[in-house]
Design a protein around this motif. Structure first.
Motif, PDB file in Angstrom:
ATOM      1  N   ALA A  74       0.817  -1.220   0.000  1.00 16.64           N
ATOM      2  CA  ALA A  74       0.000   0.000   0.000  1.00 16.64           C
ATOM      3  C   ALA A  74       0.848   1.266   0.000  1.00 16.64           C
ATOM      4  O   ALA A  74       0.506   2.255  -0.664  1.00 16.64           O
ATOM      5  N   ALA A  75       1.974   1.246   0.698  1.00 13.30           N
ATOM      6  CA  ALA A  75       2.812   2.448   0.794  1.00 13.30           C
ATOM      7  C   ALA A  75       3.395   2.870  -0.555  1.00 13.30           C
ATOM      8  O   ALA A  75       3.758   4.032  -0.740  1.00 13.30           O
ATOM      9  N   PHE A  76       3.477   1.933  -1.504  1.00 18.72           N
ATOM     10  CA  PHE A  76       3.987   2.274  -2.836  1.00 18.72           C
ATOM     11  C   PHE A  76       2.953   3.052  -3.662  1.00 18.72           C
ATOM     12  O   PHE A  76       3.295   3.635  -4.687  1.00 18.72           O
ATOM     13  N   GLU A  77       1.717   3.044  -3.209  1.00 17.98           N
ATOM     14  CA  GLU A  77       0.617   3.737  -3.894  1.00 17.98           C
ATOM     15  C   GLU A  77       0.546   3.376  -5.383  1.00 17.98           C
ATOM     16  O   GLU A  77       0.579   4.248  -6.254  1.00 17.98           O
ATOM     17  N   PRO A  78       0.435   2.079  -5.686  1.00 17.79           N
ATOM     18  CA  PRO A  78       0.354   1.682  -7.095  1.00 17.79           C
ATOM     19  C   PRO A  78      -0.971   2.120  -7.720  1.00 17.79           C
ATOM     20  O   PRO A  78      -1.971   2.290  -7.022  1.00 17.79           O
ATOM     21  N   THR A  79      -0.943   2.287  -9.038  1.00 18.26           N
ATOM     22  CA  THR A  79      -2.177   2.567  -9.779  1.00 18.26           C
ATOM     23  C   THR A  79      -2.636   1.347 -10.559  1.00 18.26           C
ATOM     24  O   THR A  79      -3.757   1.339 -11.073  1.00 18.26           O
ATOM     25  N   VAL A  80      -1.788   0.321 -10.647  1.00 19.27           N
ATOM     26  CA  VAL A  80      -2.161  -0.898 -11.359  1.00 19.27           C
ATOM     27  C   VAL A  80      -1.318  -2.064 -10.832  1.00 19.27           C
ATOM     28  O   VAL A  80      -0.162  -1.882 -10.448  1.00 19.27           O
ATOM     29  N   ILE A  81      -1.934  -3.249 -10.799  1.00 18.94           N
ATOM     30  CA  ILE A  81      -1.233  -4.490 -10.473  1.00 18.94           C
ATOM     31  C   ILE A  81      -0.991  -5.224 -11.789  1.00 18.94           C
ATOM     32  O   ILE A  81      -1.902  -5.347 -12.610  1.00 18.94           O
ATOM     33  N   LEU A  82       0.231  -5.705 -11.982  1.00 21.20           N
ATOM     34  CA  LEU A  82       0.590  -6.425 -13.201  1.00 21.20           C
ATOM     35  C   LEU A  82       1.021  -7.836 -12.841  1.00 21.20           C
ATOM     36  O   LEU A  82       1.803  -8.042 -11.908  1.00 21.20           O
ATOM     37  N   THR A  83       0.507  -8.827 -13.584  1.00 20.37           N
ATOM     38  CA  THR A  83       0.906 -10.214 -13.387  1.00 20.37           C
ATOM     39  C   THR A  83       0.956 -10.908 -14.735  1.00 20.37           C
ATOM     40  O   THR A  83       0.826 -10.270 -15.773  1.00 20.37           O
ATOM     41  N   ALA A  84       1.192 -12.219 -14.692  1.00 15.57           N
ATOM     42  CA  ALA A  84       1.236 -13.019 -15.916  1.00 15.57           C
ATOM     43  C   ALA A  84       0.210 -14.135 -15.811  1.00 15.57           C
ATOM     44  O   ALA A  84      -0.036 -14.680 -14.733  1.00 15.57           O
ATOM     45  N   GLU A  85      -0.391 -14.457 -16.932  1.00 16.94           N
ATOM     46  CA  GLU A  85      -1.314 -15.577 -17.025  1.00 16.94           C
ATOM     47  C   GLU A  85      -0.555 -16.872 -16.681  1.00 16.94           C
ATOM     48  O   GLU A  85       0.607 -17.007 -17.077  1.00 16.94           O
ATOM     49  N   ALA A  86      -1.076 -17.826 -15.947  1.00 20.53           N
ATOM     50  CA  ALA A  86      -2.392 -17.825 -15.370  1.00 20.53           C
ATOM     51  C   ALA A  86      -2.312 -17.806 -13.835  1.00 20.53           C
ATOM     52  O   ALA A  86      -3.209 -17.291 -13.176  1.00 20.53           O
ATOM     53  N   SER A  87      -1.256 -18.388 -13.264  1.00 25.60           N
ATOM     54  CA  SER A  87      -1.256 -18.592 -11.808  1.00 25.60           C
ATOM     55  C   SER A  87      -1.070 -17.303 -11.012  1.00 25.60           C
ATOM     56  O   SER A  87      -1.308 -17.289  -9.807  1.00 25.60           O
ATOM     57  N   GLY A  88      -0.682 -16.224 -11.664  1.00 20.80           N
ATOM     58  CA  GLY A  88      -0.584 -14.952 -10.955  1.00 20.80           C
ATOM     59  C   GLY A  88      -1.904 -14.230 -10.824  1.00 20.80           C
ATOM     60  O   GLY A  88      -2.023 -13.270 -10.057  1.00 20.80           O
ATOM     61  N   ILE A  89      -2.916 -14.673 -11.583  1.00 23.34           N
ATOM     62  CA  ILE A  89      -4.171 -13.925 -11.629  1.00 23.34           C
ATOM     63  C   ILE A  89      -4.901 -13.954 -10.285  1.00 23.34           C
ATOM     64  O   ILE A  89      -5.399 -12.919  -9.821  1.00 23.34           O
ATOM     65  N   ALA A  90      -4.967 -15.096  -9.624  1.00 21.07           N
ATOM     66  CA  ALA A  90      -5.706 -15.175  -8.362  1.00 21.07           C
ATOM     67  C   ALA A  90      -5.100 -14.264  -7.292  1.00 21.07           C
ATOM     68  O   ALA A  90      -5.817 -13.410  -6.741  1.00 21.07           O
ATOM     69  N   PRO A  91      -3.807 -14.379  -6.967  1.00 19.87           N
ATOM     70  CA  PRO A  91      -3.275 -13.450  -5.958  1.00 19.87           C
ATOM     71  C   PRO A  91      -3.288 -12.004  -6.445  1.00 19.87           C
ATOM     72  O   PRO A  91      -3.549 -11.083  -5.661  1.00 19.87           O
TER      73      PRO A  91
END
Length: 200
Positions: free
Chosen positions: A57-74
């Motif tokens: 939270a302290a990084f104040e992100p505007t978007v979360i980026l992941t890769a298909e597929a196993s990163g999508i749930a977390p």
């Protein structure tokens, strides 16, 4: 690079479950896919994602980026907790809207190569990006995501993972790009069918 030790503080509920339930194959493979990335337990993935979100939270992100597929749930849980969008790089049949950014990643565990593709419509230069994924091992996927986000002009603030294999080089590879790493469980070694973890 990790000036804040809370980014890599072992998360006790996860550490205990790995110790009690993980299957270890040889000295490289740790299987916890019965609750993390094949069969997913909604309450536990939510708990872990919310813990990651507290750290990020302290990084104040505007978007979360992941890769298909196993990163999508977390990634989705973290995005929901921080109330920001989730973008995932496509890996399977990766057609996306142009203009697109792509990387080819060699996969030593699965053999062959994987192509990651990201539409520049969804990561823009004003974005403050945090990467979320399930496992950190050699770091190739995370490094590719950092490079792709930067190619889109965005700022990458942190790369975060549920589980990290400390005996691999992924952590150092990400930090070498100037990106801090956050993890909930750190595997020090896999030996004789047992997992050695950093203790809370």
């Amino acid at each position: 690079m990790n000036a804040d030790p809370s980014l890599i503080r072992p998360y006790a509920p996860l550490v205990r479950r790995i110790e009690a339930e993980a299957t270890v194959i040889g000295d490289q493979i740790l299987k916890i896919d019965h609750f993390l990335n094949h069969r997913i337990e909604p309450s536990f993935i939510t708990e872990m994602g919310q813990e990651l979100a507290r750290r990020l939270a302290a990084f104040e992100p505007t978007v979360i980026l992941t890769a298909e597929a196993s990163g999508i749930a977390p990634g989705l849980v973290v995005a929901q907790a921080l109330d920001v969008p989730l973008v995932y790089a496509k890996k399977y049949a990766p057609q996306v809207e142009s203009p697109a950014i792509a990387r080819i990643i060699p996969s030593p565990t699965k053999g062959g190569e994987t192509k990651l593709v990201l539409s520049q419509r969804y990561i823009v230069p004003t974005d403050r990006v945090v990467i979320v994924d399930d496992f950190l091992s050699n770091g190739r996927t995370a490094v590719a995501l950092v490079e792709m986000a930067r190619e889109a002009g965005a700022t990458v603030l942190c790369a975060s993972f549920i589980v990290e294999k400390r005996f691999k080089k992924g952590h150092a590879a990400i930090e070498a790009l100037g990106v801090p790493v956050s993890t909930l469980a750190q595997v020090e070694a896999l030996e004789n069918g047992r997992v050695q973890l950093t203790q809370p």
